[in-house]
Design an enzyme around this catalytic site. Structure first.
Site, PDB file in Angstrom:
ATOM      1  N   ASN A  54     -18.900  -0.005  29.117  1.00  0.00           N
ATOM      2  CA  ASN A  54     -19.329   0.373  27.766  1.00  0.00           C
ATOM      3  C   ASN A  54     -20.410   1.440  27.741  1.00  0.00           C
ATOM      4  OD1 ASN A  54     -17.411  -1.323  26.833  1.00  0.00           O
ATOM      5  ND2 ASN A  54     -18.809  -2.928  26.143  1.00  0.00           N
ATOM      6  N   CYS A 107      -7.245  -5.687  16.216  1.00  0.00           N
ATOM      7  CA  CYS A 107      -7.624  -6.052  17.584  1.00  0.00           C
ATOM      8  C   CYS A 107      -7.789  -7.567  17.546  1.00  0.00           C
ATOM      9  CB  CYS A 107      -8.905  -5.324  17.925  1.00  0.00           C
ATOM     10  SG  CYS A 107      -9.830  -6.156  19.196  1.00  0.00           S
ATOM     11  N   ARG A 123     -12.369  -5.153  12.815  1.00  0.00           N
ATOM     12  CA  ARG A 123     -13.169  -4.120  13.488  1.00  0.00           C
ATOM     13  C   ARG A 123     -12.942  -2.732  12.877  1.00  0.00           C
ATOM     14  NH1 ARG A 123     -12.849  -4.897  19.734  1.00  0.00           N
ATOM     15  NH2 ARG A 123     -14.763  -3.696  19.656  1.00  0.00           N
ATOM     16  N   LEU A 146     -18.183   2.598   9.048  1.00  0.00           N
ATOM     17  CA  LEU A 146     -19.579   3.055   9.200  1.00  0.00           C
ATOM     18  C   LEU A 146     -19.630   4.393   9.941  1.00  0.00           C
ATOM     19  CD1 LEU A 146     -21.321  -0.343  10.065  1.00  0.00           C
ATOM     20  CD2 LEU A 146     -21.015   0.741   7.824  1.00  0.00           C
ATOM     21  N   ASP A 160     -20.477 -10.416  23.920  1.00  0.00           N
ATOM     22  CA  ASP A 160     -19.522 -10.243  25.026  1.00  0.00           C
ATOM     23  C   ASP A 160     -19.692 -11.297  26.111  1.00  0.00           C
ATOM     24  OD1 ASP A 160     -19.516  -6.597  24.949  1.00  0.00           O
ATOM     25  OD2 ASP A 160     -18.605  -8.118  23.673  1.00  0.00           O
ATOM     26  N   ILE A 179     -21.306 -11.728  15.262  1.00  0.00           N
ATOM     27  CA  ILE A 179     -20.931 -10.309  15.265  1.00  0.00           C
ATOM     28  C   ILE A 179     -19.489 -10.103  14.813  1.00  0.00           C
ATOM     29  CG2 ILE A 179     -20.738  -8.232  16.702  1.00  0.00           C
ATOM     30  CD1 ILE A 179     -23.605  -9.090  16.600  1.00  0.00           C
ATOM     31  N   ARG A 201      -8.927  -4.560  31.736  1.00  0.00           N
ATOM     32  CA  ARG A 201      -9.515  -3.502  30.891  1.00  0.00           C
ATOM     33  C   ARG A 201     -10.997  -3.317  31.216  1.00  0.00           C
ATOM     34  NH1 ARG A 201      -8.411  -3.729  24.641  1.00  0.00           N
ATOM     35  NH2 ARG A 201      -9.915  -2.068  24.932  1.00  0.00           N
TER      36      ARG A 201
HETATM   37  C1  EPZ Z   1     -19.143  -2.468  21.084  1.00  0.00           C
HETATM   38  O1  EPZ Z   1     -18.050  -2.508  20.194  1.00  0.00           O
HETATM   39  C2  EPZ Z   1     -18.597  -2.897  22.429  1.00  0.00           C
HETATM   40  N1  EPZ Z   1     -17.571  -1.949  22.851  1.00  0.00           N
HETATM   41  C3  EPZ Z   1     -18.001  -4.297  22.310  1.00  0.00           C
HETATM   42  O2  EPZ Z   1     -17.569  -4.687  23.612  1.00  0.00           O
HETATM   43  C4  EPZ Z   1     -19.083  -5.254  21.841  1.00  0.00           C
HETATM   44  O3  EPZ Z   1     -18.530  -6.528  21.663  1.00  0.00           O
HETATM   45  C5  EPZ Z   1     -19.679  -4.744  20.523  1.00  0.00           C
HETATM   46  O4  EPZ Z   1     -20.157  -3.413  20.677  1.00  0.00           O
HETATM   47  C6  EPZ Z   1     -20.833  -5.608  20.046  1.00  0.00           C
HETATM   48  O5  EPZ Z   1     -21.838  -5.628  21.013  1.00  0.00           O
HETATM   49  C7  EPZ Z   1     -17.958  -0.765  23.385  1.00  0.00           C
HETATM   50  O6  EPZ Z   1     -19.135  -0.467  23.511  1.00  0.00           O
HETATM   51  C8  EPZ Z   1     -16.854   0.151  23.831  1.00  0.00           C
HETATM   52  P1  EPZ Z   1     -19.887  -2.768  16.719  1.00  0.00           P
HETATM   53  P2  EPZ Z   1     -18.175  -1.846  18.733  1.00  0.00           P
HETATM   54  O7  EPZ Z   1     -19.553  -1.493  16.027  1.00  0.00           O
HETATM   55  O8  EPZ Z   1     -19.114  -0.711  18.766  1.00  0.00           O
HETATM   56  C9  EPZ Z   1     -18.687  -4.159  12.339  1.00  0.00           C
HETATM   57  C10 EPZ Z   1     -16.087  -5.480  25.210  1.00  0.00           C
HETATM   58  O9  EPZ Z   1     -15.803  -6.659  25.384  1.00  0.00           O
HETATM   59  N2  EPZ Z   1     -18.392  -2.735  12.077  1.00  0.00           N
HETATM   60  O10 EPZ Z   1     -21.263  -2.940  17.273  1.00  0.00           O
HETATM   61  O11 EPZ Z   1     -16.807  -1.625  18.252  1.00  0.00           O
HETATM   62  C11 EPZ Z   1     -17.729  -4.740  13.374  1.00  0.00           C
HETATM   63  O12 EPZ Z   1     -16.543  -5.156  12.735  1.00  0.00           O
HETATM   64  C12 EPZ Z   1     -16.173  -4.919  23.814  1.00  0.00           C
HETATM   65  O13 EPZ Z   1     -16.392  -4.674  26.132  1.00  0.00           O
HETATM   66  C13 EPZ Z   1     -18.008  -2.364  10.789  1.00  0.00           C
HETATM   67  O14 EPZ Z   1     -17.904  -3.189   9.894  1.00  0.00           O
HETATM   68  O15 EPZ Z   1     -18.841  -3.007  17.901  1.00  0.00           O
HETATM   69  C14 EPZ Z   1     -18.517  -5.876  13.955  1.00  0.00           C
HETATM   70  O16 EPZ Z   1     -18.393  -7.004  13.105  1.00  0.00           O
HETATM   71  C15 EPZ Z   1     -15.548  -5.864  22.827  1.00  0.00           C
HETATM   72  N3  EPZ Z   1     -17.735  -1.057  10.544  1.00  0.00           N
HETATM   73  C16 EPZ Z   1     -19.954  -5.369  13.899  1.00  0.00           C
HETATM   74  O17 EPZ Z   1     -19.964  -4.281  12.965  1.00  0.00           O
HETATM   75  C17 EPZ Z   1     -17.851  -0.101  11.520  1.00  0.00           C
HETATM   76  O18 EPZ Z   1     -17.617   1.088  11.222  1.00  0.00           O
HETATM   77  C18 EPZ Z   1     -20.484  -4.844  15.227  1.00  0.00           C
HETATM   78  O19 EPZ Z   1     -19.505  -3.969  15.740  1.00  0.00           O
HETATM   79  C19 EPZ Z   1     -18.252  -0.501  12.806  1.00  0.00           C
HETATM   80  C20 EPZ Z   1     -18.519  -1.818  13.058  1.00  0.00           C
END
Ligand code: EPZ
Length: 428
Positions: A23, A117, A122, A126, A315, A337, A407
């Site tokens: 990540n 997913c 997801r 934002l 995670d 989350i 992955r």
């Molecule tokens: C990152 O995902 C990680 N992936 C995820 O790891 C990790 O679980 C997650 O952050 C939380 O720590 C990578 O870094 C590639 P978020 P990300 O945007 O960025 C909501 C793994 O196992 N949200 O922080 O996609 C979202 O639905 C993966 O390696 C919106 O609503 O997560 C979630 O509820 C899985 N709108 C919350 O925010 C948006 O535009 C946090 O998501 C973006 C996010």
């Protein structure tokens, strides 16, 4: 389709090396799009998501050379397409990380909507709202996010720095804006930014490339746009260690009443997780080579809630749930989350665990005697939890659809076998 055949119970002991963080490597690869000069990375993990990002970038004309030791050299000198196609984006939603760099350097991007997913809807709203605030026009056309910066008027094809305040912490949202802001006109202030170590690592890489960034690792990051970025020059950027991989093996050590050291892991990356392991009765020690976890007494139940860094990492929630199936008492695990990140619970129940899921909270009744059985992985971290449970289940556990694991974990069967586990990759 590959599966893991695990013979339990086993006790893990020994040292495993941590890999570079998937990540952190994913946004670092996307950062190469910001410059025509070569970018070199080290310690990039050999996992499927990295190969997917490589395909995405090469499809745009970026040259991406992976070397066996984790080195990657990239050149985005001849980018001929700004499209991230559906067939790749649907397999990895982190593909959204090319949107910011493409928009910022080329003024246009076509990125397929990621699609659903396993762990929830997801959305990427934002990300889109942030780029609109920076002057981009964004429309959804035929399942693609089409973003562009008008070539007329004040912007003349460049994003405009502004203040972006995220209503909820978003890791890749913060990273996407950080990437784009480096070449935007003026100052961009990101408020309620993600504090994850992977975000800090990206800022360090971008600064090496000539970006002007301050405040990374705090909730307000400030970026002064520059005209252009350079490459990484003679010193490749070494990607930070994978704290989630490290936490997974440390949880395995605690679960099997073993003694596991993860070399290269940084205790400061996992404050909440390590204190939860200690609260559960494991002894946690930072050594000169990494982090060591031992357990020889009973496991105690622990109540926790996941949260953005430095909170308990979502995670590692599934892996901790596997651990709590052996705790002497009832634990409550709240997932704050993602709205659907308990898919591993029903599979753990198949192995004999006592788990009730009610909305965002899973209640684990331990200890339960786990018995080997075939189980099916649903997502990356759920599959890790099933492997962990298989280590302490009596008999054979077959974890199917192990492509989820591939992955984000490189060589897991080898690392677990080196620690004394009975794990082999079979087709199943
Ligand atoms: C990152 O995902 C990680 N992936 C995820 O790891 C990790 O679980 C997650 O952050 C939380 O720590 C990578 O870094 C590639 P978020 P990300 O945007 O960025 C909501 C793994 O196992 N949200 O922080 O996609 C979202 O639905 C993966 O390696 C919106 O609503 O997560 C979630 O509820 C899985 N709108 C919350 O925010 C948006 O535009 C946090 O998501 C973006 C996010």
């Amino acid at each position: 389709m590959d599966a893991f055949l695990i013979r339990g119970p086993s006790r893990l002991a020994g040292t495993v090396p941590v890999s570079g963080a998937k990540n952190a490597a994913l946004p670092a690869l996307a950062a190469a799009l910001l410059t025509a000069q070569p970018v070199g990375l080290e310690s990039v993990p050999a996992v499927a998501d990295i190969r997917t990002m490589q395909k995405l970038l090469t499809g745009m004309g970026v040259s991406v050379a992976l070397s066996p030791g984790g080195g990657v050299s990239l050149s985005a000198h001849d980018v001929r397409s700004t499209e991230a196609p559906y067939d790749l984006v649907r397999t990895m939603r982190a593909s959204i990380l090319v949107l910011g760099p493409l928009l910022s350097r080329f003024g246009e991007a076509w990125v397929s909507l990621p699609g659903g997913c396993a762990i929830g809807v997801r959305p990427v709203d934002l990300h889109v709202k942030a780029f609109e605030a920076m002057g981009a026009r964004v429309a959804v056309e035929k399942g693609y996010i089409h973003a562009h910066v008008s070539r007329v008027g004040t912007l003349a094809g460049r994003l405009q720095g502004t203040t972006i305040r995220f209503p909820t912490v978003t890791v890749t949202g913060t990273e996407n804006v950080l990437l784009a802001a480096t070449l935007a006109r003026g100052t961009t202030r990101i408020q309620n930014a993600a504090l994850e170590p992977e975000v800090v690592d990206l800022a360090r890489l971008l600064r090496k490339m000539g970006a002007s960034i301050s405040g990374e690792g705090t909730s307000t990051v400030v970026v002064e746009g520059v005209e252009r970025l350079s490459g990484t020059g003679s010193a490749p950027h070494v990607v930070v260690p994978d704290r989630i991989e490290a936490g997974t093996y440390l949880a395995a050590g605690a679960l099997t009443a073993g003694d596991v050291t993860v070399a290269g892991a940084r205790a400061s990356d996992l404050p909440a997780f390590l204190s939860a392991l200690a609260a559960a009765g494991a002894s946690v020690e930072e050594t000169e080579s990494g982090v060591r976890v031992r357990r020889d007494g009973p496991l105690r139940p622990v109540d926790l809630a996941t949260g953005p860094h430095p909170g308990f990492p979502t995670d590692l929630q599934a892996q901790f749930m596997a651990l709590m199936t052996q705790a002497e008492g009832t634990s409550r695990i709240a997932e704050t989350i993602f709205e659907n990140r308990f898919l591993h619970a029903v599979e753990l129940v198949r192995l004999g665990a006592g788990i009730d899921v009610e909305g965002h909270t899973a209640t684990v009744h331990g200890p339960s005697r786990l018995q080997g059985a075939p189980v099916t992985a649903s997502d990356l971290r759920a599959s890790a939890a099933l492997v962990l449970a298989g280590l302490v289940a009596e008999g054979e556990t077959l974890v199917r659809r192990i492509y989820h694991l591939d992955r984000g974990y490189s060589g897991m069967e080898g690392k677990l076998t080196a620690l004394g586990a009975g794990v082999e990759r079979v087709s199943g």
